[in-house]
Design a protein around this motif. Structure first.
Motif, short mmCIF file in Angstrom:
data_model
loop_
_atom_site.label_atom_id
_atom_site.label_comp_id
_atom_site.label_asym_id
_atom_site.label_seq_id
_atom_site.Cartn_x
_atom_site.Cartn_y
_atom_site.Cartn_z
N ALA A 226 0.90 -1.14 -0.13
CA ALA A 226 0.06 -0.04 0.06
C ALA A 226 0.93 1.35 0.12
O ALA A 226 0.52 1.97 -0.72
N LEU A 227 1.92 1.24 0.74
CA LEU A 227 2.86 2.51 0.83
C LEU A 227 3.65 2.53 -0.44
O LEU A 227 3.78 3.62 -1.02
N GLY A 228 4.08 1.44 -0.96
CA GLY A 228 4.62 1.58 -2.14
C GLY A 228 3.80 2.11 -3.37
O GLY A 228 4.24 2.69 -4.19
N LEU A 229 2.67 1.68 -3.29
CA LEU A 229 1.52 2.21 -4.37
C LEU A 229 1.56 3.76 -4.11
O LEU A 229 1.43 4.49 -5.14
N LEU A 230 1.30 4.01 -2.97
CA LEU A 230 1.12 5.65 -2.73
C LEU A 230 2.60 6.36 -3.11
O LEU A 230 2.60 7.42 -3.60
N ALA A 231 3.57 5.51 -2.73
CA ALA A 231 4.85 6.28 -3.22
C ALA A 231 4.89 6.48 -4.72
O ALA A 231 5.70 7.50 -5.24
N CYS A 232 4.65 5.36 -5.56
CA CYS A 232 4.42 5.51 -7.07
C CYS A 232 3.58 6.87 -7.49
O CYS A 232 3.96 7.48 -8.43
N VAL A 233 2.28 6.83 -6.93
CA VAL A 233 1.60 7.93 -7.39
C VAL A 233 2.16 9.40 -6.97
O VAL A 233 2.20 10.27 -7.81
N SER A 234 2.85 9.41 -5.66
CA SER A 234 3.37 10.63 -5.52
C SER A 234 4.84 10.79 -6.48
O SER A 234 4.79 12.11 -6.83
N ALA A 235 5.47 9.81 -6.97
CA ALA A 235 6.53 10.24 -7.80
C ALA A 235 5.95 10.54 -9.12
O ALA A 235 6.66 11.43 -9.78
#
Length: 161
Positions: free
Chosen positions: A23-32
């Motif tokens: 979940a946090l990885g997905l959030l980081a990808c969206v942020s990037a």
């Protein structure tokens, strides 16, 4: 009573550490993706805030992963009581003989269940609701009263509850 009784109290985690990392990885990808869009538009300072956000996400993920398996374990064995606390991968263990054992229910001054004996004190109930702690104290006292005093000449009355 023969054998042993065991209670295990665990943290109520909605996600496993692996699910939380996803979940946090997905959030980081969206942020990037958003940061790259702003970078291409000429707003380069957004990358600094994105890096700070990632740092916060990594810190949260590390804390969650370390504490997801926190638990307390209470075992009534024929000769006594075993209490274990696992916090962030470290296990603390207390063994109590039945003789002189005290079980104190939660109070406003000490909201956790207290088990004392032989110069040791263990606090129990961090992972259960406050109203359930009184039920645990009552159930533990009942089980202790039903246990035979093995290996001592002291009768059941020596269990101070």
């Amino acid at each position: 009573m023969t054998g042993q009784s065991e209670w295990v109290f665990k943290r109520n985690c909605a996600l496993s550490p692996k699910q939380m990392a996803r979940a946090l990885g997905l959030l980081a990808c969206v942020s990037a993706t958003i940061a790259v869009g702003f970078w291409l538009a000429g707003v380069t300072w957004v990358a600094v805030f994105t890096a700070l956000e990632w740092l916060a996400l990594l810190t949260a993920a590390a804390w969650y992963s370390r504490h997801a398996s926190d638990q307390e374990r209470l075992v009534l064995e024929p000769g006594g009581v075993l209490v274990e606390h696992e916090v962030a991968g470290r296990v603390a263990r207390w063994r109590f003989a039945l003789w002189g054992l005290q079980v104190q229910p939660p109070t406003p001054a000490q909201p956790l269940l207290t088990i004392q004996g032989q110069g040791q004190t263990a606090l129990l109930g961090r992972h259960i609701r406050p109203e359930t702690r009184h039920q645990l104290a009552k159930q533990l006292r009942q089980r202790l009263h039903a246990m035979p005093a093995q290996g001592t000449s002291v009768e059941r009355q020596s269990v101070l509850i």
